[in-house]
Design an enzyme around this catalytic site. Structure first.
Site, PDB file in Angstrom:
ATOM      1  CE  LYS A  53      36.843  35.874  33.417  1.00 34.78           C
ATOM      2  NZ  LYS A  53      37.189  36.518  34.683  1.00 34.78           N
ATOM      3  CD  GLN A  97      35.701  39.536  36.135  1.00 35.50           C
ATOM      4  OE1 GLN A  97      35.732  38.311  36.016  1.00 35.50           O
ATOM      5  NE2 GLN A  97      36.564  40.322  35.526  1.00 35.50           N
ATOM      6  CG  ASP A 120      40.250  34.272  39.122  1.00 38.23           C
ATOM      7  OD1 ASP A 120      40.491  34.270  37.904  1.00 38.23           O
ATOM      8  OD2 ASP A 120      39.319  34.914  39.643  1.00 38.23           O
TER       9      ASP A 120
HETATM   10  N1  GUN Z   1      39.593  41.212  36.761  1.00 35.15           N
HETATM   11  C1  GUN Z   1      40.522  41.386  35.799  1.00 35.15           C
HETATM   12  N2  GUN Z   1      41.120  40.203  35.484  1.00 35.15           N
HETATM   13  C2  GUN Z   1      40.539  39.274  36.264  1.00 35.15           C
HETATM   14  C3  GUN Z   1      40.722  37.870  36.403  1.00 35.15           C
HETATM   15  O1  GUN Z   1      41.564  37.230  35.764  1.00 35.15           O
HETATM   16  N3  GUN Z   1      39.911  37.261  37.320  1.00 35.15           N
HETATM   17  C4  GUN Z   1      39.000  37.937  38.065  1.00 35.15           C
HETATM   18  N4  GUN Z   1      38.286  37.253  38.947  1.00 35.15           N
HETATM   19  N5  GUN Z   1      38.818  39.234  37.969  1.00 35.15           N
HETATM   20  C5  GUN Z   1      39.576  39.904  37.069  1.00 35.15           C
END
Ligand code: GUN
Length: 289
Positions: A53, A97, A120
């Site tokens: 990211k 995350q 998100d």
């Molecule tokens: N864990 C797995 N997929 C995601 C996501 O799209 N965002 C976040 N913050 N954590 C995740």
């Protein structure tokens, strides 16, 4: 002939489109969009997703920052960090995350994020807006998949769409988006409580596998000519990669692919689209502010 959906290629095109717009904003004296990621602990999967990211942000000219906590961080410490980011004018959007360690209540964390910075799209306010068709942040994987349907001009209207899995991050929001007017599919969600999953899948024009079980979807469950979208990203050990891990999809690709009109590979299908959707949401957050 089966067409392989190239998520990597489409995501590169979208990143290029974003970069051109960001460059223009900077030339005009504007501010770079800024994404912050919070990472708790040392889980190898989460760590590599967050690193991707950050790298994506650099590629399109966004500012990014990473805040790390030990596994032992208290819920209160995490919540006060979130509060700071909510009030930090320099940060357009941020993510925490997931998953988080067991002693932290994920719902409390998700609800602490200001909906205006929740890139998100996990906050109940944003989920509610998505469900009612209002403009909002849509969670990254479902948004990335919708974009693939659009860019490949895959017909979804009037089609039977079966979604395997009902997670808050993928299956459930995906089911809502596919049933809305713009996608116009007839949607069935199957899950661990469903009795006859193979029969239901066999009827699907579009299958979206998102339950995180490698090779779950086998060729006998797929109709000839179906569109198959594989959301699975289970990390399994491998001696063939530098990292010692490889990603396994939920689809028995080798045997399913020959039956499909379109299929996404793993890796290189949905994954890159999830990443680019986060960039699109961050860009939207910065434009909103
Ligand atoms: N864990 C797995 N997929 C995601 C996501 O799209 N965002 C976040 N913050 N954590 C995740």
């Amino acid at each position: 002939m089966t067409k392989i959906i190239d998520g990597k290629q489409i995501s590169s095109e979208i990143k290029h489109e974003i970069k051109i717009q960001v460059d223009k904003i900077i030339t005009d004296g504007g501010k770079k969009p800024h994404l912050t990621a919070i990472l708790v602990g040392n889980d190898g999967g989460s760590e590599s997703y967050v690193n991707f990211k950050i790298k994506d942000c650099e590629e399109v000219g966004f500012e990014s920052s990473l805040i790390r906590f030990e596994d032992s961080v208290s819920e209160n410490e995490l919540l006060s960090c979130i509060e700071k980011l909510n009030n930090d004018d320099n940060v357009d959007g941020f993510i925490v995350q997931l998953p988080l360690p067991g002693h932290i209540n994920e719902d409390n964390v998700i609800e602490a994020v200001s909906p205006s910075k929740d890139v998100d799209g996990f906050h109940p306010v944003n989920v509610g807006k998505m469900v009612t068709g209002l403009d909002t942040f849509i969670s990254a994987t479902p948004m990335g998949i919708v974009e693939l349907f659009k860019r490949y001009q895959i017909e979804t209207s009037g089609k039977n769409c079966v979604i395997i899995g009902r997670s808050n991050i993928v299956g459930r929001p995906m089911s809502i988006l596919m049933s809305q007017k713009q996608m116009n599919s007839t949607v069935t969600v199957v899950h661990s409580g469903t009795k006859n999953i193979p029969e239901i899948c066999k009827d699907a024009d579009i299958l979206i596998a998102a339950m995180g079980k490698p090779n779950f979807l086998t060729a006998d469950m797929v109709k000839q000519g179906a569109v198959v979208i594989d959301v699975g990203t289970t990390r399994i050990k491998s001696d063939k990669t530098k990292s010692g891990f490889k990603l396994a999809g939920d689809v028995d690709y080798e045997n399913v692919a020959p039956k499909c009109s379109y299929i996404t590979p793993v890796p290189g299908g949905v994954g890159p689209m999830t990443r680019v959707a986060l960039l699109l949401n961050t860009f939207k957050a910065s434009k909103n502010r």
